[in-house]
Scaffold this motif. Sequence first.
Motif, PDB file in Angstrom:
ATOM      1  N   TYR A   1      -9.660   3.066   9.285  1.00  0.00           N
ATOM      2  CA  TYR A   1      -9.503   1.875   8.467  1.00  0.00           C
ATOM      3  C   TYR A   1      -8.296   1.962   7.526  1.00  0.00           C
ATOM      4  CZ  TYR A   1     -13.962   0.223  10.235  1.00  0.00           C
ATOM      5  OH  TYR A   1     -14.971  -0.217  11.054  1.00  0.00           O
ATOM      6  N   VAL A   2      -7.198   2.472   8.036  1.00  0.00           N
ATOM      7  CA  VAL A   2      -5.958   2.459   7.273  1.00  0.00           C
ATOM      8  C   VAL A   2      -5.435   1.020   7.230  1.00  0.00           C
ATOM      9  CG1 VAL A   2      -4.528   2.971   9.302  1.00  0.00           C
ATOM     10  CG2 VAL A   2      -3.681   3.531   7.009  1.00  0.00           C
ATOM     11  N   ARG A   3      -4.859   0.637   6.108  1.00  0.00           N
ATOM     12  CA  ARG A   3      -4.309  -0.709   5.960  1.00  0.00           C
ATOM     13  C   ARG A   3      -2.958  -0.768   6.657  1.00  0.00           C
ATOM     14  NH1 ARG A   3      -5.469  -4.710   2.063  1.00  0.00           N
ATOM     15  NH2 ARG A   3      -3.798  -6.212   1.641  1.00  0.00           N
ATOM     16  N   ILE A   4      -2.796  -1.760   7.555  1.00  0.00           N
ATOM     17  CA  ILE A   4      -1.570  -1.809   8.347  1.00  0.00           C
ATOM     18  C   ILE A   4      -0.771  -3.085   8.137  1.00  0.00           C
ATOM     19  CG2 ILE A   4      -2.429  -0.246  10.119  1.00  0.00           C
ATOM     20  CD1 ILE A   4      -3.002  -2.712  11.861  1.00  0.00           C
ATOM     21  N   ASP A   5      -1.354  -4.096   7.505  1.00  0.00           N
ATOM     22  CA  ASP A   5      -0.605  -5.342   7.348  1.00  0.00           C
ATOM     23  C   ASP A   5      -1.300  -6.213   6.299  1.00  0.00           C
ATOM     24  OD1 ASP A   5       1.372  -7.217   7.748  1.00  0.00           O
ATOM     25  OD2 ASP A   5       0.951  -7.520   9.886  1.00  0.00           O
TER      26      ASP A   5
END
Length: 360
Positions: A147-151
Amino acid sequence: MGLPNNGRRQFLGGLLAAGIVPQMTWADAGSPAFLSAAVKPDGNFVLCGIGEDLSIRFELPLPARGHAAAAHPTRPEAVAFARRPGTFAVVIDCMTGAQKAVLTSPEGRHFYGHGAFSSDGRLLFTTENDYEAGRGCIGVWDAQKSYVRIDEWDSGGIGPHDIKRIPGTDTLVVANGGIDTHPDTGRTKLNIATMEPNLAYIEAGQVIGTASFSAEWHKCSIRHLDVSQNGTVAFGMQWQGDGPVDMLVGTHRYGEKIDAFAASPQDMRNMQGYIGSIASSADGRFVAVTSPRGGMVQIYDVLSAMLVRTLALEDVCGISVCGDWFVATAGTGALRSISKGQQNTLQAAEFAWDNHLVRI
């Protein structure tokens, strides 16, 4: 006949010990039909899985009060969102209760308590407030990579609250409530005189269309959504004006005009200008809404756009489709199934159910 939960866990444990990694499903978590946050009498916060028979399938701890949750489309995993304006969300393994990840909103953002997964479950979308700029945004998180933030995308308005995916697509619909807030002033509404709520449709990060009311209804804050299998969006509103309001519920299909539902002045007064949650029936023919302030459930016929049934239930808020009609939850601990012919109430007095009952 399937294994009971403890037998299933032992069986799965044996597979893991043998080096076999099975694909976990919601059946491995007890086949819950719904998720709901709740508060226990000792003040502890939990996320519960609830079966279609309204039995509690699991009860998992939360670090703070929850609002809504997002259920992963395939694996037994849920994202529990803090009550707005929260800055965190917790990813929970609903098999073990383990916390798999914590989502923290970036600096200058807070969550609005709702989220939705992409159709393949690879991405999570969260509604957020960019409170310094006074704009709504959608956070994009990679569910395959912890759940890394990518956008981050524009929500198409101010104050995005609920978000849903149109079934069979990856088109998102967002309820932009139109209300500007800032953490420095708590939940104070800063722009009532100029608010402009809308429904926004988003594909691949681009707002492809919006729908809104005429200027005279600009104080009807669009807050909560449900989407039927045919793509019709049902929405519930919260009135920010003075005096009575003529409508609180409507439907919309992309590219068409908004349809508002009719009810008598007394039925509108009973809701006290506040829709807390909304659900569409399985066939899309009926829409149910709740008002915790009014202690009422109302059910509308989509074809006639008319109110056809009311039900009093103290502190009701959660509502979802169950079988061919609905089930509701209340802060009193009540779970009530609502069918076309009868009503059955089961009490779970040890829980005070929170705002939303999320269908898995």
